[in-house]
Scaffold this motif. Structure first.
Motif, PDB file in Angstrom:
ATOM      1  N   THR A 294      80.345  20.184  33.774  1.00  0.00           N
ATOM      2  CA  THR A 294      78.959  19.954  33.336  1.00  0.00           C
ATOM      3  C   THR A 294      78.773  18.497  32.914  1.00  0.00           C
ATOM      4  OG1 THR A 294      78.743  22.240  32.604  1.00  0.00           O
ATOM      5  CG2 THR A 294      77.179  20.657  31.688  1.00  0.00           C
ATOM      6  N   VAL A 295      79.715  17.973  32.144  1.00  0.00           N
ATOM      7  CA  VAL A 295      79.638  16.576  31.697  1.00  0.00           C
ATOM      8  C   VAL A 295      79.670  15.639  32.895  1.00  0.00           C
ATOM      9  CG1 VAL A 295      80.865  14.756  30.448  1.00  0.00           C
ATOM     10  CG2 VAL A 295      80.582  17.004  29.408  1.00  0.00           C
ATOM     11  N   VAL A 296      80.611  15.877  33.811  1.00  0.00           N
ATOM     12  CA  VAL A 296      80.733  15.011  34.989  1.00  0.00           C
ATOM     13  C   VAL A 296      79.464  15.064  35.827  1.00  0.00           C
ATOM     14  CG1 VAL A 296      81.965  14.731  37.183  1.00  0.00           C
ATOM     15  CG2 VAL A 296      83.241  15.059  35.065  1.00  0.00           C
ATOM     16  N   TRP A 297      78.917  16.263  36.053  1.00  0.00           N
ATOM     17  CA  TRP A 297      77.715  16.415  36.869  1.00  0.00           C
ATOM     18  C   TRP A 297      76.522  15.687  36.241  1.00  0.00           C
ATOM     19  CZ3 TRP A 297      76.864  17.783  41.648  1.00  0.00           C
ATOM     20  CH2 TRP A 297      75.556  18.054  42.044  1.00  0.00           C
ATOM     21  N   GLN A 298      76.314  15.874  34.948  1.00  0.00           N
ATOM     22  CA  GLN A 298      75.180  15.242  34.281  1.00  0.00           C
ATOM     23  C   GLN A 298      75.344  13.717  34.217  1.00  0.00           C
ATOM     24  OE1 GLN A 298      72.196  16.339  33.183  1.00  0.00           O
ATOM     25  NE2 GLN A 298      72.758  18.205  34.241  1.00  0.00           N
ATOM     26  N   MET A 299      76.547  13.241  33.941  1.00  0.00           N
ATOM     27  CA  MET A 299      76.756  11.799  33.864  1.00  0.00           C
ATOM     28  C   MET A 299      76.649  11.167  35.252  1.00  0.00           C
ATOM     29  SD  MET A 299      76.649  11.322  30.764  1.00  0.00           S
ATOM     30  CE  MET A 299      76.704   9.565  30.897  1.00  0.00           C
ATOM     31  N   ARG A 300      77.079  11.865  36.290  1.00  0.00           N
ATOM     32  CA  ARG A 300      76.917  11.383  37.660  1.00  0.00           C
ATOM     33  C   ARG A 300      75.430  11.207  37.974  1.00  0.00           C
ATOM     34  NH1 ARG A 300      75.210  14.058  41.396  1.00  0.00           N
ATOM     35  NH2 ARG A 300      75.287  13.496  43.559  1.00  0.00           N
ATOM     36  N   ARG A 301      74.653  12.195  37.573  1.00  0.00           N
ATOM     37  CA  ARG A 301      73.198  12.137  37.789  1.00  0.00           C
ATOM     38  C   ARG A 301      72.588  10.951  37.050  1.00  0.00           C
ATOM     39  NH1 ARG A 301      69.120  14.379  34.599  1.00  0.00           N
ATOM     40  NH2 ARG A 301      67.179  14.629  35.715  1.00  0.00           N
ATOM     41  N   ARG A 302      72.996  10.762  35.816  1.00  0.00           N
ATOM     42  CA  ARG A 302      72.447   9.662  35.024  1.00  0.00           C
ATOM     43  C   ARG A 302      72.882   8.302  35.584  1.00  0.00           C
ATOM     44  NH1 ARG A 302      72.984  12.393  29.004  1.00  0.00           N
ATOM     45  NH2 ARG A 302      71.234  13.817  29.333  1.00  0.00           N
ATOM     46  N   LEU A 303      74.141   8.202  36.017  1.00  0.00           N
ATOM     47  CA  LEU A 303      74.610   6.943  36.589  1.00  0.00           C
ATOM     48  C   LEU A 303      73.936   6.651  37.925  1.00  0.00           C
ATOM     49  CD1 LEU A 303      78.399   7.045  35.681  1.00  0.00           C
ATOM     50  CD2 LEU A 303      76.646   5.529  34.748  1.00  0.00           C
ATOM     51  N   THR A 304      73.681   7.695  38.707  1.00  0.00           N
ATOM     52  CA  THR A 304      72.971   7.517  39.980  1.00  0.00           C
ATOM     53  C   THR A 304      71.604   6.908  39.719  1.00  0.00           C
ATOM     54  OG1 THR A 304      74.117   9.354  41.036  1.00  0.00           O
ATOM     55  CG2 THR A 304      72.007   8.716  41.981  1.00  0.00           C
ATOM     56  N   LEU A 305      70.896   7.433  38.743  1.00  0.00           N
ATOM     57  CA  LEU A 305      69.583   6.880  38.415  1.00  0.00           C
ATOM     58  C   LEU A 305      69.700   5.457  37.870  1.00  0.00           C
ATOM     59  CD1 LEU A 305      67.703   9.922  36.898  1.00  0.00           C
ATOM     60  CD2 LEU A 305      67.176   8.718  39.006  1.00  0.00           C
ATOM     61  N   ARG A 306      70.740   5.191  37.109  1.00  0.00           N
ATOM     62  CA  ARG A 306      70.903   3.862  36.531  1.00  0.00           C
ATOM     63  C   ARG A 306      71.122   2.807  37.621  1.00  0.00           C
ATOM     64  NH1 ARG A 306      75.105   2.847  31.786  1.00  0.00           N
ATOM     65  NH2 ARG A 306      73.619   4.193  30.762  1.00  0.00           N
ATOM     66  N   PHE A 307      71.917   3.156  38.638  1.00  0.00           N
ATOM     67  CA  PHE A 307      72.268   2.165  39.654  1.00  0.00           C
ATOM     68  C   PHE A 307      71.383   2.193  40.900  1.00  0.00           C
ATOM     69  CE2 PHE A 307      76.274   2.718  37.298  1.00  0.00           C
ATOM     70  CZ  PHE A 307      76.363   1.436  36.782  1.00  0.00           C
ATOM     71  N   ARG A 308      70.891   3.356  41.265  1.00  0.00           N
ATOM     72  CA  ARG A 308      70.099   3.474  42.486  1.00  0.00           C
ATOM     73  C   ARG A 308      68.618   3.712  42.209  1.00  0.00           C
ATOM     74  NH1 ARG A 308      72.376   7.905  46.291  1.00  0.00           N
ATOM     75  NH2 ARG A 308      71.363   9.319  44.848  1.00  0.00           N
ATOM     76  N   GLY A 309      68.296   4.031  40.983  1.00  0.00           N
ATOM     77  CA  GLY A 309      66.923   4.405  40.646  1.00  0.00           C
ATOM     78  C   GLY A 309      65.914   3.284  40.836  1.00  0.00           C
ATOM     79  N   VAL A 310      64.718   3.684  41.204  1.00  0.00           N
ATOM     80  CA  VAL A 310      63.598   2.758  41.356  1.00  0.00           C
ATOM     81  C   VAL A 310      62.735   2.902  40.108  1.00  0.00           C
ATOM     82  CG1 VAL A 310      61.543   2.223  42.715  1.00  0.00           C
ATOM     83  CG2 VAL A 310      63.642   2.983  43.867  1.00  0.00           C
ATOM     84  N   GLU A 311      62.454   1.783  39.468  1.00  0.00           N
ATOM     85  CA  GLU A 311      61.642   1.824  38.247  1.00  0.00           C
ATOM     86  C   GLU A 311      60.163   1.741  38.587  1.00  0.00           C
ATOM     87  OE1 GLU A 311      61.006  -0.689  34.150  1.00  0.00           O
ATOM     88  OE2 GLU A 311      63.043  -0.475  34.934  1.00  0.00           O
ATOM     89  N   VAL A 312      59.403   2.661  38.009  1.00  0.00           N
ATOM     90  CA  VAL A 312      57.952   2.666  38.147  1.00  0.00           C
ATOM     91  C   VAL A 312      57.347   2.809  36.753  1.00  0.00           C
ATOM     92  CG1 VAL A 312      57.877   3.620  40.490  1.00  0.00           C
ATOM     93  CG2 VAL A 312      57.884   5.161  38.540  1.00  0.00           C
ATOM     94  N   THR A 313      56.101   2.449  36.647  1.00  0.00           N
ATOM     95  CA  THR A 313      55.392   2.619  35.385  1.00  0.00           C
ATOM     96  C   THR A 313      54.625   3.930  35.445  1.00  0.00           C
ATOM     97  OG1 THR A 313      55.184   0.240  35.114  1.00  0.00           O
ATOM     98  CG2 THR A 313      53.701   1.622  33.823  1.00  0.00           C
ATOM     99  N   ALA A 314      54.926   4.796  34.508  1.00  0.00           N
ATOM    100  CA  ALA A 314      54.236   6.083  34.422  1.00  0.00           C
ATOM    101  C   ALA A 314      53.217   6.017  33.304  1.00  0.00           C
ATOM    102  CB  ALA A 314      55.236   7.200  34.165  1.00  0.00           C
ATOM    103  N   ARG A 315      52.221   6.843  33.406  1.00  0.00           N
ATOM    104  CA  ARG A 315      51.183   6.921  32.390  1.00  0.00           C
ATOM    105  C   ARG A 315      51.326   8.264  31.676  1.00  0.00           C
ATOM    106  NH1 ARG A 315      48.596   3.006  30.737  1.00  0.00           N
ATOM    107  NH2 ARG A 315      48.378   2.248  32.833  1.00  0.00           N
ATOM    108  N   CYS A 316      51.370   8.249  30.353  1.00  0.00           N
ATOM    109  CA  CYS A 316      51.420   9.483  29.581  1.00  0.00           C
ATOM    110  C   CYS A 316      50.022  10.101  29.613  1.00  0.00           C
ATOM    111  CB  CYS A 316      51.835   9.197  28.138  1.00  0.00           C
ATOM    112  SG  CYS A 316      51.837  10.653  27.084  1.00  0.00           S
ATOM    113  N   PHE A 317      49.923  11.303  30.193  1.00  0.00           N
ATOM    114  CA  PHE A 317      48.597  11.908  30.297  1.00  0.00           C
ATOM    115  C   PHE A 317      48.414  13.124  29.404  1.00  0.00           C
ATOM    116  CE2 PHE A 317      50.989  14.145  33.561  1.00  0.00           C
ATOM    117  CZ  PHE A 317      50.546  15.450  33.455  1.00  0.00           C
ATOM    118  N   ASP A 318      49.489  13.593  28.770  1.00  0.00           N
ATOM    119  CA  ASP A 318      49.340  14.747  27.880  1.00  0.00           C
ATOM    120  C   ASP A 318      50.617  14.909  27.064  1.00  0.00           C
ATOM    121  OD1 ASP A 318      48.221  16.956  26.669  1.00  0.00           O
ATOM    122  OD2 ASP A 318      48.457  18.288  28.388  1.00  0.00           O
TER     123      ASP A 318
END
Length: 125
Positions: free
Chosen positions: A14-38
């Motif tokens: 579980t730790v490895v899977w979640q950290m892999r997901r987080r690292l994937t977003l950290r290195f490959r993720g595209v940053e966008v600006t989101a708007r809080c709507f609710d």
């Protein structure tokens, strides 16, 4: 003893899977600006912030974030940085969460500690 090893292995996976997901977003993720709507107050604890953003291909997406995962003082209409995976755009996190060092992810560090404690107790004692 095998049952304890199985539980420890499941926790470590579980730790490895979640950290892999987080690292994937950290290195490959595209940053966008989101708007809080609710803000959704129906859950336990603090509110869930509903964030809306549009990917470069024109698809509008929504992401739900805990109160600790958005900048302090975020209100409806505010902007929040979100990282999404271009390979799997439904996978997203706020930039605040994605850039947090491992030792500050108390949920993952806690699971890792429990798994290691189980292994030590079963094999050393």
């Amino acid at each position: 003893m095998i049952a304890y090893d199985g539980v420890a292995a499941l926790l470590l996976l579980t730790v490895v899977w979640q950290m892999r997901r987080r690292l994937t977003l950290r290195f490959r993720g595209v940053e966008v600006t989101a708007r809080c709507f609710d803000r959704d107050w129906r859950g336990k604890g603090g509110p869930q912030f509903l964030l809306s953003y549009t990917t470069p291909d024109g698809v509008k997406r929504t992401h739900s974030a805990d109160e600790a995962h958005v900048p302090a003082g975020t209100r409806e209409g505010d902007s929040v940085a979100v990282l999404y995976d271009p390979v799997a755009p439904e996978r997203a996190e706020t930039a605040l969460v994605s850039r947090t060092p491992f030792w500050k992810h108390y949920d993952m560090a806690g699971l890792l500690g429990v798994a290691l404690a189980i292994v030590l107790m079963v094999h050393v004692l």
